[in-house]
Write a protein that holds these residues in place. Structure first.
Motif, PDB file in Angstrom:
ATOM      1  N   VAL A 106       1.266  -1.222   0.388  1.00 29.78           N
ATOM      2  CA  VAL A 106      -0.018  -0.201   0.027  1.00 29.78           C
ATOM      3  C   VAL A 106       1.201   1.248  -0.200  1.00 29.78           C
ATOM      4  O   VAL A 106       0.629   2.200  -1.062  1.00 29.78           O
ATOM      5  CB  VAL A 106      -1.004   0.318   1.382  1.00 29.78           C
ATOM      6  N   ALA A 107       1.724   1.120   0.668  1.00 28.69           N
ATOM      7  CA  ALA A 107       2.902   2.360   0.534  1.00 28.69           C
ATOM      8  C   ALA A 107       3.413   2.428  -0.720  1.00 28.69           C
ATOM      9  O   ALA A 107       3.977   3.757  -0.425  1.00 28.69           O
ATOM     10  CB  ALA A 107       3.540   2.280   2.068  1.00 28.69           C
ATOM     11  N   ASN A 108       3.719   1.531  -0.869  1.00 29.21           N
ATOM     12  CA  ASN A 108       4.458   2.034  -2.249  1.00 29.21           C
ATOM     13  C   ASN A 108       3.867   1.861  -3.588  1.00 29.21           C
ATOM     14  O   ASN A 108       3.784   2.736  -4.140  1.00 29.21           O
ATOM     15  CB  ASN A 108       5.422   0.395  -2.654  1.00 29.21           C
ATOM     16  N   ALA A 109       2.859   1.455  -3.664  1.00 29.58           N
ATOM     17  CA  ALA A 109       0.677   1.709  -4.645  1.00 29.58           C
ATOM     18  C   ALA A 109       0.977   3.613  -4.095  1.00 29.58           C
ATOM     19  O   ALA A 109       1.005   4.944  -5.347  1.00 29.58           O
ATOM     20  CB  ALA A 109       0.251   1.363  -4.060  1.00 29.58           C
ATOM     21  N   ASN A 110       0.830   3.988  -2.652  1.00 31.03           N
ATOM     22  CA  ASN A 110       1.029   5.574  -2.583  1.00 31.03           C
ATOM     23  C   ASN A 110       2.031   6.158  -2.986  1.00 31.03           C
ATOM     24  O   ASN A 110       1.869   7.377  -3.264  1.00 31.03           O
ATOM     25  CB  ASN A 110       0.773   5.925  -0.996  1.00 31.03           C
ATOM     26  N   GLY A 111       3.136   5.632  -3.166  1.00 34.85           N
ATOM     27  CA  GLY A 111       3.796   6.866  -3.646  1.00 34.85           C
ATOM     28  C   GLY A 111       4.307   6.951  -5.021  1.00 34.85           C
ATOM     29  O   GLY A 111       5.200   7.417  -4.999  1.00 34.85           O
ATOM     30  N   LYS A 112       3.475   5.553  -5.642  1.00 38.55           N
ATOM     31  CA  LYS A 112       3.559   5.627  -7.503  1.00 38.55           C
ATOM     32  C   LYS A 112       2.580   6.705  -7.677  1.00 38.55           C
ATOM     33  O   LYS A 112       2.151   6.247  -8.780  1.00 38.55           O
ATOM     34  CB  LYS A 112       3.512   4.008  -7.693  1.00 38.55           C
ATOM     35  N   ASN A 113       1.524   6.712  -6.507  1.00 46.66           N
ATOM     36  CA  ASN A 113       0.680   7.601  -7.446  1.00 46.66           C
ATOM     37  C   ASN A 113       1.114   9.412  -8.456  1.00 46.66           C
ATOM     38  O   ASN A 113       1.503   9.876  -8.024  1.00 46.66           O
ATOM     39  CB  ASN A 113      -0.085   8.297  -5.785  1.00 46.66           C
ATOM     40  N   PRO A 114       0.656   9.146  -9.064  1.00 48.33           N
ATOM     41  CA  PRO A 114       0.696  10.065 -10.284  1.00 48.33           C
ATOM     42  C   PRO A 114       0.223  11.464 -10.906  1.00 48.33           C
ATOM     43  O   PRO A 114       0.074  12.489 -11.566  1.00 48.33           O
ATOM     44  CB  PRO A 114       0.515   9.195 -12.086  1.00 48.33           C
ATOM     45  N   LEU A 115      -0.786  11.248 -10.169  1.00 44.55           N
ATOM     46  CA  LEU A 115      -1.544  12.530  -9.800  1.00 44.55           C
ATOM     47  C   LEU A 115      -1.799  13.238  -7.996  1.00 44.55           C
ATOM     48  O   LEU A 115      -2.727  13.161  -7.393  1.00 44.55           O
ATOM     49  CB  LEU A 115      -3.075  12.200 -10.303  1.00 44.55           C
ATOM     50  N   TRP A 116      -0.480  14.211  -8.438  1.00 43.19           N
ATOM     51  CA  TRP A 116      -0.778  14.662  -7.272  1.00 43.19           C
ATOM     52  C   TRP A 116      -1.882  15.290  -6.614  1.00 43.19           C
ATOM     53  O   TRP A 116      -2.172  16.086  -7.982  1.00 43.19           O
ATOM     54  CB  TRP A 116       0.499  15.288  -7.598  1.00 43.19           C
ATOM     55  N   ILE A 117      -2.440  15.686  -5.589  1.00 43.51           N
ATOM     56  CA  ILE A 117      -3.209  16.522  -5.078  1.00 43.51           C
ATOM     57  C   ILE A 117      -4.451  16.154  -5.029  1.00 43.51           C
ATOM     58  O   ILE A 117      -4.972  15.517  -4.092  1.00 43.51           O
ATOM     59  CB  ILE A 117      -3.206  17.944  -4.949  1.00 43.51           C
ATOM     60  N   ILE A 118      -4.776  15.466  -6.261  1.00 42.42           N
ATOM     61  CA  ILE A 118      -6.023  15.101  -7.153  1.00 42.42           C
ATOM     62  C   ILE A 118      -6.603  13.965  -6.520  1.00 42.42           C
ATOM     63  O   ILE A 118      -7.797  13.406  -6.172  1.00 42.42           O
ATOM     64  CB  ILE A 118      -6.236  14.966  -9.157  1.00 42.42           C
ATOM     65  N   VAL A 119      -5.751  13.140  -6.281  1.00 42.47           N
ATOM     66  CA  VAL A 119      -5.992  11.373  -5.973  1.00 42.47           C
ATOM     67  C   VAL A 119      -4.959  11.587  -4.639  1.00 42.47           C
ATOM     68  O   VAL A 119      -3.574  12.236  -4.686  1.00 42.47           O
ATOM     69  CB  VAL A 119      -4.817  10.349  -6.621  1.00 42.47           C
ATOM     70  N   PRO A 120      -5.352  12.461  -3.139  1.00 41.92           N
ATOM     71  CA  PRO A 120      -4.601  12.694  -1.980  1.00 41.92           C
ATOM     72  C   PRO A 120      -3.817  11.821  -0.658  1.00 41.92           C
ATOM     73  O   PRO A 120      -4.217  11.342  -0.057  1.00 41.92           O
ATOM     74  CB  PRO A 120      -5.570  13.504  -1.714  1.00 41.92           C
ATOM     75  N   CYS A 121      -2.240  11.479  -1.894  1.00 40.02           N
ATOM     76  CA  CYS A 121      -1.769  10.731  -0.964  1.00 40.02           C
ATOM     77  C   CYS A 121      -0.929  11.699   0.337  1.00 40.02           C
ATOM     78  O   CYS A 121      -0.835  10.839   0.628  1.00 40.02           O
ATOM     79  CB  CYS A 121      -0.518  10.096  -1.751  1.00 40.02           C
ATOM     80  N   HIS A 122      -0.989  12.215   0.115  1.00 42.57           N
ATOM     81  CA  HIS A 122      -0.488  13.354   1.255  1.00 42.57           C
ATOM     82  C   HIS A 122      -1.287  13.081   2.608  1.00 42.57           C
ATOM     83  O   HIS A 122      -0.622  13.994   3.377  1.00 42.57           O
ATOM     84  CB  HIS A 122      -0.826  14.830   1.044  1.00 42.57           C
ATOM     85  N   ARG A 123      -3.018  12.971   3.002  1.00 41.33           N
ATOM     86  CA  ARG A 123      -3.637  12.384   3.444  1.00 41.33           C
ATOM     87  C   ARG A 123      -2.912  10.602   4.031  1.00 41.33           C
ATOM     88  O   ARG A 123      -4.024  10.602   5.456  1.00 41.33           O
ATOM     89  CB  ARG A 123      -4.510  12.538   3.110  1.00 41.33           C
ATOM     90  N   VAL A 124      -2.149  10.351   3.930  1.00 44.53           N
ATOM     91  CA  VAL A 124      -1.748   9.099   4.616  1.00 44.53           C
ATOM     92  C   VAL A 124      -0.093   9.484   5.468  1.00 44.53           C
ATOM     93  O   VAL A 124       0.384  10.325   4.823  1.00 44.53           O
ATOM     94  CB  VAL A 124      -1.321   7.761   3.796  1.00 44.53           C
ATOM     95  N   ILE A 125      -0.652   9.443   6.830  1.00 42.67           N
ATOM     96  CA  ILE A 125       0.196   9.708   7.620  1.00 42.67           C
ATOM     97  C   ILE A 125       0.382   8.588   8.515  1.00 42.67           C
ATOM     98  O   ILE A 125      -0.226   7.059   8.113  1.00 42.67           O
ATOM     99  CB  ILE A 125      -0.316  10.456   8.610  1.00 42.67           C
ATOM    100  N   GLY A 126       1.533   8.078   8.871  1.00 44.60           N
ATOM    101  CA  GLY A 126       2.340   7.612   9.605  1.00 44.60           C
ATOM    102  C   GLY A 126       1.441   6.925  10.763  1.00 44.60           C
ATOM    103  O   GLY A 126       0.461   7.308  11.570  1.00 44.60           O
ATOM    104  N   SER A 127       0.622   5.353  11.191  1.00 44.46           N
ATOM    105  CA  SER A 127      -0.125   5.169  12.530  1.00 44.46           C
ATOM    106  C   SER A 127      -0.096   6.222  13.738  1.00 44.46           C
ATOM    107  O   SER A 127      -1.077   5.828  14.296  1.00 44.46           O
ATOM    108  CB  SER A 127      -0.197   3.751  12.802  1.00 44.46           C
ATOM    109  N   ASP A 128       1.121   6.136  13.451  1.00 44.91           N
ATOM    110  CA  ASP A 128       1.343   6.960  15.568  1.00 44.91           C
ATOM    111  C   ASP A 128       1.320   8.523  15.050  1.00 44.91           C
ATOM    112  O   ASP A 128       1.453   9.581  15.667  1.00 44.91           O
ATOM    113  CB  ASP A 128       2.783   7.223  15.599  1.00 44.91           C
ATOM    114  N   GLY A 129       0.556   8.666  14.019  1.00 44.76           N
ATOM    115  CA  GLY A 129       0.552  10.457  13.638  1.00 44.76           C
ATOM    116  C   GLY A 129       1.450  10.699  12.937  1.00 44.76           C
ATOM    117  O   GLY A 129       1.595  12.046  12.627  1.00 44.76           O
TER     118      GLY A 129
END
Length: 157
Positions: A106-129
């Motif tokens: 999941v983290a790897n797929a998140n890092g390969k997201n080609p649609l910066w901001i539009i597909v909001p991968c920036h909203r994914v954080i670590g389990s500890d916040g």
């Protein structure tokens, strides 16, 4: 495939796509010449990104056509469901996919997201916040999360 370069508060941004949809939106780490005339296929995307940065838009309504594996596309669809101003952990995303052990994939797929901001991968954080890796740089991730925060007087990170 059409391409344009626009300026954003976080740097020059390349948008690519055609009549089948937007295939990629990437922030660049170098100075580029902005596009004088934006191709018609990309006008809506450029306008919606501008509105997002102006604080006038909190979700996108675009025809998307990202290229990736079936698994990556499944993860990207889940990312699209994270509401504006909210965050989710990689572990929570893995659970939504039905496989807690898929956290690295999941983290790897998140890092390969080609649609910066539009597909909001920036909203994914670590389990500890905590802020965790971000292809656009952690300073941009921090900026985006603060931009979307309803609490403008405080910094999240």
């Amino acid at each position: 495939m059409e391409t344009c370069i626009i300026q954003s508060p976080l740097g020059y941004t390349r948008i690519s796509g055609d009549s089948n949809g937007v295939t990629s939106v990437n922030v660049l780490n170098s100075e580029e010449k902005t596009t004088d005339i934006i191709p018609v296929e990309l006008e809506d995307c450029a306008r919606q990104l501008k509105e997002y940065f102006e604080g006038k838009r909190n979700q996108f309504n675009l025809k998307l056509n990202p290229q990736g594996t079936d698994f990556q596309k499944k993860v990207w669809k889940l990312l699209e469901q994270i509401p504006y101003g909210k965050t989710l952990s990689y572990l929570e995303l893995s659970k939504q996919l039905g496989d807690v052990k898929a956290i690295r994939a999941v983290a790897n797929a998140n890092g390969k997201n080609p649609l910066w901001i539009i597909v909001p991968c920036h909203r994914v954080i670590g389990s500890d916040g905590s802020l965790t890796g971000y292809a656009g740089g952690l300073h941009r991730k921090k900026w985006l999360l603060e931009h979307e925060s309803p609490y403008k007087q405080q910094a999240l990170f």
